[in-house]
Design a protein around this motif. Sequence first.
Motif, PDB file in Angstrom:
ATOM      1  N   SER A  76       0.812  -1.216   0.000  1.00 43.74           N
ATOM      2  CA  SER A  76       0.000   0.000   0.000  1.00 43.74           C
ATOM      3  C   SER A  76       0.842   1.262   0.000  1.00 43.74           C
ATOM      4  CB  SER A  76      -0.945   0.011   1.209  1.00 43.74           C
ATOM      5  OG  SER A  76      -1.903   1.036   1.042  1.00 43.74           O
ATOM      6  N   LEU A 109      -4.130   1.421   6.746  1.00 41.06           N
ATOM      7  CA  LEU A 109      -4.430   0.117   6.155  1.00 41.06           C
ATOM      8  C   LEU A 109      -5.918  -0.163   6.142  1.00 41.06           C
ATOM      9  CD1 LEU A 109      -1.523  -1.577   8.054  1.00 41.06           C
ATOM     10  CD2 LEU A 109      -1.672  -1.432   5.562  1.00 41.06           C
ATOM     11  N   ASN A 169       3.081  -1.399   4.102  1.00 41.11           N
ATOM     12  CA  ASN A 169       2.612  -0.005   4.032  1.00 41.11           C
ATOM     13  C   ASN A 169       3.819   0.936   3.987  1.00 41.11           C
ATOM     14  OD1 ASN A 169       3.459  -0.363   6.669  1.00 41.11           O
ATOM     15  ND2 ASN A 169       1.735   0.726   7.574  1.00 41.11           N
TER      16      ASN A 169
END
Length: 309
Positions: free
Chosen positions: A69, A74, A91
Amino acid sequence: GVLMMCPMNSYLENELQKRFNLLRYWTSPEKSVFLETHRNSIRAVVGNAFVGADAQLINDLPKLEIVSSFSVGLDKIDLGICKDKGIRVTNTPDVLTEDVADLAIGLILALLRRLCECDRYVRSGKWKQGDFKLTTKFSGKSVGIIGLGRIGTAIAKRAEAFSCPINYYSRTVKPDVAYKYYPTVVDLAKNSDILVVACPLSDETRHIVNRQVMDALGPKSVLINIGRGPHVDEQELVKALTEGRLGGAALDVFEKEPHVPEELFGLENVVLLPHVGSGTVETRNAMADLVVGNLEAHFSGKSLLTPVV
Ligand code: 8YV
């Protein structure tokens, strides 16, 4: 193949294109046909704060190995299913902390010192008719932070430099932290001039700033949101602001971005930003490098740079 969910950053897109067979989800007119065609070749998904990987997408991609991501948050990824299926998740923490904390302070100053209104005052020529009205001092005001993680702590550090007493709410007391802990958000709001939302979005933190919290803040205090729109009950916020029950709000995030309640457009005790907390060239490049680095590590069997799952 690597599936990118929406346009997010051209540097990231170029770097992915150089290394992988990059598929752009948003360019396909028929999503179901697109997924049917590529379901057996997509091994990675790149999402962001707006479009992630929900249960349906994950179930449609049997060869999916990793979701990387382009965000620290998230909340748009179904982490439970990823865990169950052994799909890795990464992330972009740390690299954006300073920018988001800087922006929180910027929002506080913009709101209390009415910087945006001042700018409009000068541009409209009104200064020639008289001085701008007096505003509100920031230094020394008590700052309440919801969520004392990486970003919350960075905001606290900055606010300390403005001689602000720091209060916080989190699920549990943080050891080795000198700031004052409040076990409920209502108590935190009652004891803070400025309430800042800086926690992750989850089922527990959705609408963590509700009507009761807004009324605990009251007409002399203000709300700053650099977290996620759904942290705040937006309908109640509009009411609290239009009815004068809340002193003001500075918001970088909204419940249904890019939709912003138009009732807020006419209010001067409000500052509205288009989700730009991490939006500097430097930070977005560093975030892109992390997304690419995580994918490269994964596909070459090395340990992930910033693993979540
Ligand atoms: C981005 C964000 O705005 O990191 C987050 O959680 O909300 C942001 O950094 C977004 O993911 C950019 O595409």
